[in-house]
Scaffold this motif. Structure first.
Motif, short mmCIF file in Angstrom:
data_model
loop_
_atom_site.label_atom_id
_atom_site.label_comp_id
_atom_site.label_asym_id
_atom_site.label_seq_id
_atom_site.Cartn_x
_atom_site.Cartn_y
_atom_site.Cartn_z
N PRO A 244 0.80 -1.23 0.00
CA PRO A 244 0.00 0.00 0.00
C PRO A 244 0.83 1.28 0.00
O PRO A 244 0.36 2.32 -0.45
N ARG A 249 -0.90 8.30 -2.98
CA ARG A 249 -1.47 8.75 -1.70
C ARG A 249 -2.85 9.38 -1.87
O ARG A 249 -3.62 9.48 -0.90
N ALA A 252 -7.16 6.70 -2.00
CA ALA A 252 -7.37 6.03 -0.72
C ALA A 252 -8.07 4.68 -0.88
O ALA A 252 -7.81 3.73 -0.14
N GLN A 255 -5.54 2.12 -1.94
CA GLN A 255 -4.70 1.83 -0.78
C GLN A 255 -5.39 0.82 0.13
O GLN A 255 -4.77 -0.16 0.58
N ARG A 256 -6.65 1.06 0.40
CA ARG A 256 -7.40 0.18 1.29
C ARG A 256 -7.54 -1.22 0.68
O ARG A 256 -7.37 -2.23 1.39
N PHE A 259 -4.22 -3.00 0.89
CA PHE A 259 -3.96 -3.32 2.29
C PHE A 259 -4.65 -4.62 2.70
O PHE A 259 -4.03 -5.53 3.27
N VAL A 307 -2.00 3.33 4.92
CA VAL A 307 -3.24 3.73 4.27
C VAL A 307 -3.65 5.11 4.77
O VAL A 307 -3.56 5.40 5.96
N ASN A 308 -4.10 5.95 3.87
CA ASN A 308 -4.61 7.26 4.25
C ASN A 308 -6.07 7.09 4.68
O ASN A 308 -7.00 7.37 3.93
N TRP A 309 -6.25 6.62 5.92
CA TRP A 309 -7.60 6.35 6.41
C TRP A 309 -8.44 7.61 6.49
O TRP A 309 -9.67 7.56 6.42
#
Length: 329
Positions: A244, A249, A252, A255-256, A259, A307-309
């Motif tokens: 991830p 970036r 998101a 990324q999720r 992940f 991850v950019n939660w």
């Protein structure tokens, strides 16, 4: 925005606590029932577990190859670097990426696949192939052809991907590359040192030999040539949780997705190692604990969250605001 950051922080903490509780619970269970679990669950003729064993070690080498490609691309593009630094970055990264592909994956995968085929032909269990001291002569033309094909494919795709990145994005990816390489080095060093020090017999070795030599996962036998604890395959698969970091970036959702896929791959590899009787439950669980802890520690210190939660609830709230605005008018 502050509320969204708090929600993301709470989610990250809950994820950590749930994962930690599950892993610690499994370790406690394994301390008393490792042997029984292997006897009940193990099957060295499982084709899925054999596939994981033979060709499933691609994740860690791919992380290293991506890191090498990033550094090499930065060396080509960074005109402010001294020429000799750029040369070292390009040449060194290119050579190391090739070394990692061959030594870290392809050589092992070919040996394991060919050994599995020979074992099946000899009427032996397909999953009994093992890398501990194993060696097998490989056909030169086949190994060279596969190496060139994979190397060109991975590096070609990576360079195409990097060419579309801005200078700021590339600078961020250089940080990612250095952090990812450090994590791989630390995890590999810890796991391999423990393997040698613990000297734990593998399940299939005990089933085919002397079961009285079984020891629980927390018992250190010393260097005796047996390397069941912790699991190297699980370590490599667990390192896929670094993927991830390489995702944009701003994306998101991707990324999720990466992940959770990486999270699942590490768990699937761990289960397959127990299934094929190459490792006990305590072996694979310890690898997950070590690798995921190293990733958490290093990425946190480097301020590189996986991850950019925060962006996830932010996107949802913006959509709900847009949906509500026509009604308000």
């Amino acid at each position: 925005m502050l509320n969204q950051e708090r929600q993301a922080s709470r989610f990250s903490q809950r994820l950590f606590y749930v994962t930690a509780i599950i892993l610690i619970s499994v370790l406690i269970l394994a301390a008393g029932f490792d042997w029984q679990i292997s006897q009940f669950f193990g099957n060295m003729n499982d084709p899925i577990a054999t596939t994981f064993q033979d060709i499933g070690l691609w994740t860690s080498p791919l992380v290293v190859m991506l890191a090498c490609n990033i550094v090499a691309h930065a060396g080509v593009r960074a005109s402010n670097w001294p020429w000799y630094v750029r040369a070292i970055a390009v040449v060194g990264s290119t050579l190391f990426a090739g070394y990692e592909l061959w030594s870290g994956y392809l050589k092992y995968a070919m040996m394991m696949v060919l050994t599995s085929v020979k074992d099946i032909q000899a009427g032996k269990p397909m999953g009994m192939a093992n890398s501990d001291g194993g060696s097998l002569a490989l056909p030169g033309a086949l190994s060279i052809s596969l190496f060139i094909l994979l190397y060109v494919a991975v590096c070609g795709v990576a360079q195409y991907w990097l060419a579309r990145k801005s200078d700021d994005d590339l600078q961020h990816l250089v940080r990612v590359a250095l952090v990812a390489a450090l994590v791989v080095l630390l995890a590999d060093t810890v796991i391999n040192t423990m393997k040698t020090t613990w000297g734990r017999f593998r399940p299939y070795e005990l089933l085919a030999g002397d079961p009285t030599k079984y020891t629980p996962w927390f018992h250190i036998n010393g260097a005796d040539g047996h390397m069941s604890f912790p699991s190297g395959h699980t370590e490599t698969a667990a390192l896929s949780l670094l993927f991830p970091l390489f995702v944009d970036r701003k994306n998101a959702r991707l990324q999720r997705l990466v992940f959770w896929l990486a999270h699942g791959y590490g768990i699937a590899m761990a289960i397959s190692r127990v299934r094929i009787l190459a490792h006990f439950t305590g072996d694979v669980t310890t690898s997950l604990v070590i690798v995921w802890s190293v990733i958490l520690l290093v990425t946190t210190v480097a301020n590189l969250p996986l991850v950019n939660w925060v962006a996830l609830p932010q996107r949802k709230s913006s959509k709900s605001t847009q949906a509500a605005s026509p009604a308000a008018e």
